[in-house]
Design a protein around this motif. Structure first.
Motif, PDB file in Angstrom:
ATOM      1  N   SER A 343       0.829  -1.207   0.000  1.00  0.00           N
ATOM      2  CA  SER A 343       0.000   0.000   0.000  1.00  0.00           C
ATOM      3  C   SER A 343       0.865   1.260   0.000  1.00  0.00           C
ATOM      4  CB  SER A 343      -0.925   0.009   1.220  1.00  0.00           C
ATOM      5  OG  SER A 343      -0.158   0.056   2.427  1.00  0.00           O
ATOM      6  N   GLY A 344       2.131   1.127   0.358  1.00  0.00           N
ATOM      7  CA  GLY A 344       3.014   2.279   0.381  1.00  0.00           C
ATOM      8  C   GLY A 344       3.794   2.481  -0.909  1.00  0.00           C
ATOM      9  N   ALA A 345       3.427   1.747  -1.982  1.00  0.00           N
ATOM     10  CA  ALA A 345       4.149   1.879  -3.248  1.00  0.00           C
ATOM     11  C   ALA A 345       4.090   3.316  -3.745  1.00  0.00           C
ATOM     12  CB  ALA A 345       3.557   0.934  -4.291  1.00  0.00           C
ATOM     13  N   ILE A 346       5.218   3.834  -4.149  1.00  0.00           N
ATOM     14  CA  ILE A 346       5.337   5.232  -4.550  1.00  0.00           C
ATOM     15  C   ILE A 346       4.852   5.404  -5.988  1.00  0.00           C
ATOM     16  CG2 ILE A 346       6.990   7.117  -4.925  1.00  0.00           C
ATOM     17  CD1 ILE A 346       8.733   5.741  -2.815  1.00  0.00           C
ATOM     18  N   ILE A 347       4.209   6.512  -6.260  1.00  0.00           N
ATOM     19  CA  ILE A 347       3.751   6.823  -7.611  1.00  0.00           C
ATOM     20  C   ILE A 347       4.948   6.807  -8.568  1.00  0.00           C
ATOM     21  CG2 ILE A 347       2.757   8.629  -9.085  1.00  0.00           C
ATOM     22  CD1 ILE A 347       1.048   9.456  -6.697  1.00  0.00           C
ATOM     23  N   GLY A 348       4.797   6.082  -9.652  1.00  0.00           N
ATOM     24  CA  GLY A 348       5.864   5.959 -10.636  1.00  0.00           C
ATOM     25  C   GLY A 348       6.629   4.660 -10.557  1.00  0.00           C
ATOM     26  N   ASP A 379      -7.621   3.518 -13.094  1.00  0.00           N
ATOM     27  CA  ASP A 379      -7.130   4.871 -12.839  1.00  0.00           C
ATOM     28  C   ASP A 379      -5.961   4.907 -11.860  1.00  0.00           C
ATOM     29  OD1 ASP A 379      -8.978   3.980 -10.906  1.00  0.00           O
ATOM     30  OD2 ASP A 379      -9.237   6.023 -10.173  1.00  0.00           O
ATOM     31  N   LEU A 380      -5.714   3.795 -11.164  1.00  0.00           N
ATOM     32  CA  LEU A 380      -4.597   3.761 -10.216  1.00  0.00           C
ATOM     33  C   LEU A 380      -3.277   3.411 -10.890  1.00  0.00           C
ATOM     34  CD1 LEU A 380      -6.203   1.886  -7.179  1.00  0.00           C
ATOM     35  CD2 LEU A 380      -5.989   4.355  -7.552  1.00  0.00           C
ATOM     36  N   PHE A 381      -3.340   3.067 -12.186  1.00  0.00           N
ATOM     37  CA  PHE A 381      -2.140   2.565 -12.859  1.00  0.00           C
ATOM     38  C   PHE A 381      -1.927   3.255 -14.202  1.00  0.00           C
ATOM     39  CE2 PHE A 381      -3.869  -0.835 -10.201  1.00  0.00           C
ATOM     40  CZ  PHE A 381      -2.774  -1.126  -9.410  1.00  0.00           C
ATOM     41  N   SER A 382      -0.718   3.105 -14.721  1.00  0.00           N
ATOM     42  CA  SER A 382      -0.376   3.563 -16.066  1.00  0.00           C
ATOM     43  C   SER A 382       0.486   2.501 -16.717  1.00  0.00           C
ATOM     44  CB  SER A 382       0.364   4.905 -16.026  1.00  0.00           C
ATOM     45  OG  SER A 382       1.613   4.764 -15.350  1.00  0.00           O
ATOM     46  N   VAL A 388       3.620  -2.045 -15.797  1.00  0.00           N
ATOM     47  CA  VAL A 388       2.459  -1.399 -15.179  1.00  0.00           C
ATOM     48  C   VAL A 388       2.990  -0.614 -13.991  1.00  0.00           C
ATOM     49  CG1 VAL A 388       0.260  -1.731 -14.000  1.00  0.00           C
ATOM     50  CG2 VAL A 388       0.879  -3.225 -15.913  1.00  0.00           C
ATOM     51  N   ARG A 389       2.724   0.689 -13.963  1.00  0.00           N
ATOM     52  CA  ARG A 389       3.249   1.554 -12.902  1.00  0.00           C
ATOM     53  C   ARG A 389       2.118   2.132 -12.065  1.00  0.00           C
ATOM     54  NH1 ARG A 389       8.581   2.601 -13.514  1.00  0.00           N
ATOM     55  NH2 ARG A 389       9.507   2.150 -15.554  1.00  0.00           N
ATOM     56  N   VAL A 390       2.462   2.442 -10.819  1.00  0.00           N
ATOM     57  CA  VAL A 390       1.508   3.074  -9.915  1.00  0.00           C
ATOM     58  C   VAL A 390       1.324   4.529 -10.345  1.00  0.00           C
ATOM     59  CG1 VAL A 390       1.034   3.724  -7.528  1.00  0.00           C
ATOM     60  CG2 VAL A 390       2.193   1.550  -8.037  1.00  0.00           C
ATOM     61  N   ALA A 391       0.059   4.943 -10.540  1.00  0.00           N
ATOM     62  CA  ALA A 391      -0.232   6.303 -10.997  1.00  0.00           C
ATOM     63  C   ALA A 391      -0.899   7.153  -9.931  1.00  0.00           C
ATOM     64  CB  ALA A 391      -1.120   6.265 -12.241  1.00  0.00           C
ATOM     65  N   ASP A 392      -1.533   6.514  -8.927  1.00  0.00           N
ATOM     66  CA  ASP A 392      -2.202   7.225  -7.832  1.00  0.00           C
ATOM     67  C   ASP A 392      -2.005   6.432  -6.545  1.00  0.00           C
ATOM     68  OD1 ASP A 392      -3.450   9.704  -8.608  1.00  0.00           O
ATOM     69  OD2 ASP A 392      -4.773   8.533  -9.918  1.00  0.00           O
ATOM     70  N   PRO A 393      -2.168   7.079  -5.384  1.00  0.00           N
ATOM     71  CA  PRO A 393      -2.029   6.350  -4.118  1.00  0.00           C
ATOM     72  C   PRO A 393      -2.950   5.139  -4.056  1.00  0.00           C
ATOM     73  CG  PRO A 393      -2.085   8.711  -3.725  1.00  0.00           C
ATOM     74  CD  PRO A 393      -2.419   8.525  -5.174  1.00  0.00           C
ATOM     75  N   LEU A 394      -2.410   4.037  -3.510  1.00  0.00           N
ATOM     76  CA  LEU A 394      -3.170   2.792  -3.416  1.00  0.00           C
ATOM     77  C   LEU A 394      -3.937   2.730  -2.104  1.00  0.00           C
ATOM     78  CD1 LEU A 394      -0.443   0.319  -4.746  1.00  0.00           C
ATOM     79  CD2 LEU A 394      -2.342   1.350  -6.018  1.00  0.00           C
ATOM     80  N   PHE A 403      -7.407  -4.341 -12.714  1.00  0.00           N
ATOM     81  CA  PHE A 403      -7.201  -3.521 -13.904  1.00  0.00           C
ATOM     82  C   PHE A 403      -7.229  -4.436 -15.121  1.00  0.00           C
ATOM     83  CE2 PHE A 403      -3.077  -4.769 -12.283  1.00  0.00           C
ATOM     84  CZ  PHE A 403      -2.368  -5.163 -13.398  1.00  0.00           C
ATOM     85  N   ARG A 404      -7.523  -3.842 -16.286  1.00  0.00           N
ATOM     86  CA  ARG A 404      -7.673  -4.614 -17.529  1.00  0.00           C
ATOM     87  C   ARG A 404      -6.699  -4.077 -18.576  1.00  0.00           C
ATOM     88  NH1 ARG A 404     -11.413  -8.149 -19.422  1.00  0.00           N
ATOM     89  NH2 ARG A 404     -11.722  -8.334 -21.691  1.00  0.00           N
TER      90      ARG A 404
END
Length: 636
Positions: A343-348, A379-382, A388-394, A403-404
């Motif tokens: 849950s603490g994964a940093i954006i990017g 919307d939480l990923f890019s 696949v990267r974290v785009a918003d706080p989890l 995600f799809r």
């Protein structure tokens, strides 16, 4: 050390005997290979800036230019050069009195020849140069000077084979403050060998040690290319199959060229039957306007490609390729490398890596987040290529996110798949990395090994027994931890040295892999060998600058200062102030305008034209573009 047999390794060295006559070296000096040559200034040396690839001032105080060749001091840790000696002396003899056409080159050579590295006999002074190219004929030039007459003697060996028997740096009446001697020897590396090893020692073989002093010394040396092959070595194409509707490149072209730093231009040439059906785009072959759908799978096409040396159009190589049209088959499945994320994964930061199964083994894929079943948290990923990267706080631990993804192949056919990630509470994370260690934090061997740091953010101690580290997403169990623990809220520094050490007594840990300063991937994997607890991928790194999450773990960046074993410092706003040149390095036939631009706007740039290093208070201040033109005087 090369594994090439000594006789084979030296087969291309020029075999000669050079005995200097009256006033020269003692007749007891025997050059089995190469020659010994007296010099009285830079114009007597082999210094062609177009051919010299290595020039080293041994224990020099700064880099210095001599006849257009930059001698780098080995004090600055030149990456591919190692000079090993037990002693060194700065200004060990009076400055020589040389002569030559260019006064600044004469002065710089006089300074270069004042400093030495040396070793007490019978131990050696050794030189290792890596990164050389097999197949190129090189020339080694070693420079010596003492300025007074001493009967100092030692042998010179190349790859363990005796090259000079009883080299005398002070033959009777031969040396003076106005001269020196160079040992010059051509060599050619065998296939697969990229390293030259030279050793100077009291006695390597041949006649017994003579003279009153057998301590070897060294002041400078160069390595130059003697010959350049008339053509590039080879031309290859990465892939030769394609689909009838494909618009992306069929494959990438690459050239192996033994000419140093050569760049190449590609073109379709000759009367190959199908050249008109394809085009060259930079370094790729792409389908042209031909109607490939009308030909059908299994059709072959013959093309001829030329690779040309961009600096010398007369140097080129042509190669025929057969390109084949294959049946378009849709990808069948997408896989994702992770099943959980903190849950603490940093954006990017990466959440995991995508891969695709396809009946066409050489197909390539692009990925995108798409709407459909299981797209609840797109919307939480890019998507970044296959990552696949974290785009918003989890959300917090215990939750699940979905995600799809769609994977599309080169023909436009695709497959879609949804994935579920379990959200875990923060526990262990990769906290800081240094992939280009210049000596800010050395290991127990005093080596400048790369390192990284694991932080235990839990309230209790964490057992690392059975956990794994890897720099390869396809090998998650590459290196396994021993039975150690990390105390609560504490840090563990691990050296990525390749030494593979796993002590349990508190001594430093060393992985079996190293980090790439040009950027790569690093992951911490749980004992099951599948679950990735934390991962980070990074781009180009800078010397003695560390990288990771800021103290609040909300952003990634380069730190103001490295803090191995302690809390991270703040992220730096500017990491490097470099000068960008408007022209690439190379050789030009006419004058050119050179513009210098600093990374940080408003910075002052100082420069010199005599080979010395500018400082904050010396050198010319750059104020406008410089005109660079060939010399027209007597030194041209």
């Amino acid at each position: 050390m090369s594994s090439i047999p000594r006789r084979s390794r030296l087969a291309h060295l020029i075999l000669s005997l050079c005995l200097i006559g009256p006033g020269g070296l003692s007749a007891d000096t025997v050059a089995h290979i190469g020659e010994i040559r007296e010099f009285s200034g830079p114009d007597d040396l082999e210094l062609d800036p177009n051919r010299v690839v290595v020039a080293i001032d041994v224990f020099g105080d700064s880099d210095r230019m001599v006849n257009g060749v930059l001698f780098e001091t080995d004090k600055s840790a030149v990456p591919n050069v190692t000079v090993t000696a037990s002693h060194s002396i700065d200004g060990w003899t009076s400055r020589p009195d040389y002569s030559g056409a260019d006064a600044s080159s004469v002065a710089n050579l006089e300074e270069i020849m004042r400093d030495i590295r040396w070793t007490q006999a019978p131990n050696p002074v050794s030189v290792t140069v890596t990164g050389l190219t097999p197949g190129i004929e090189y020339e080694l030039q070693m420079l010596f000077n003492e300025g007074a007459n001493r009967d100092r003697r030692w042998d010179i060996g190349i790859e363990g084979q005796l090259a000079v028997d009883d080299f005398s740096s002070e033959g009777d009446g031969s040396w003076s403050p106005s001269n020196g001697f160079a040992y010059i020897v051509p060599f050619n590396l065998a296939a697969g060998d990229t390293t030259l090893n030279v050793e100077m020692q009291q006695n390597i073989g041949g006649q017994g040690a003579m003279g009153s002093d057998n301590n070897p010394i060294l002041q400078a040396f160069t390595i130059a290319e003697i010959t350049i092959p008339p053509t590039p070595e080879s031309l290859t194409l990465s892939t030769s199959t394609f689909f009838d509707t494909q618009t992306a490149a069929v494959g990438s072209l690459s050239t192996i060229d033994l000419k140093r730093n050569a760049t190449h231009i590609y073109s379709l040439e000759g009367a190959a039957a199908d050249n008109d059906k394809f085009e060259i785009l930079d370094d790729t072959i792409v389908p042209g306007l031909h109607n490939f759908a009308g030909d059908g799978p299994g059709t072959s096409y013959n093309v001829r490609v030329r690779t040309t040396d961009a600096e010398d159009p007369a140097r080129f190589l042509e190669q025929d390729f057969v390109l084949s049209l294959v049946q378009e088959l849709a990808p069948t499945e997408i896989a994702f490398s992770a099943t959980s994320i903190s849950s603490g994964a940093i954006i990017g930061t990466p959440a995991g890596q995508l891969s695709t199964t396809d009946p066409n083994p050489l197909d390539a894929f692009t990925y995108a987040l798409v709407s459909g079943a299981g797209d609840g948290h797109n919307d939480l990923f890019s998507i970044d290529q296959q990552w696949v990267r974290v785009a918003d706080p989890l959300p917090g631990g215990g939750a699940q996110v979905t995600f799809r993804v769609r994977s599309t192949d080169l023909s436009g056919l695709s497959v879609e798949q949804s994935f579920v990630l379990d959200i875990s509470e923060p526990s262990l994370r990769i906290n800081e990395i240094m992939a280009s260690n210049g000596g800010s934090h050395v290991d127990e061997d005093n080596d400048e090994s790369d390192w990284f740091e694991i932080f235990n953010e839990q309230a209790g101690a964490a057992s690392m027994n059975g956990w794994h580290l890897t720099d390869d997403p396809n090998d998650l169990t590459k290196w396994q931890f021993p039975a150690i623990t990390i105390a609560a809220n504490q840090y563990l520094v691990i050296f990525a040295s390749g030494k593979n050490r796993k002590p349990t007594n508190g001594d430093p840990l060393h992985t079996n892999f190293q980090l790439d300063s040009g950027g790569e991937y690093l992951a911490l994997v749980k004992p099951d060998g599948v679950t990735i607890a934390d991962q980070i991928d990074f781009g180009d790194q800078f010397v003695d600058v560390s990288y990771g999450p800021n103290p609040t773990a909300t952003a990634l960046g380069f730190f103001q200062s490295p803090t191995p074993g302690a809390a991270n410092s703040e992220i730096a706003e500017q990491i490097l102030n470099e000068v960008t040149f408007s022209q690439e390095r190379g050789y030009y036939r006419g004058p050119l305008r050179l513009t210098l631009t600093p990374t940080i706007a408003g910075s002052q740039i100082r420069y010199t034209t005599n080979g010395s290093k500018p400082t904050a208070s010396s050198g010319s201040i750059y104020t406008s573009p410089l005109t660079i033109a060939p010399e027209t005087g007597s030194n041209t």
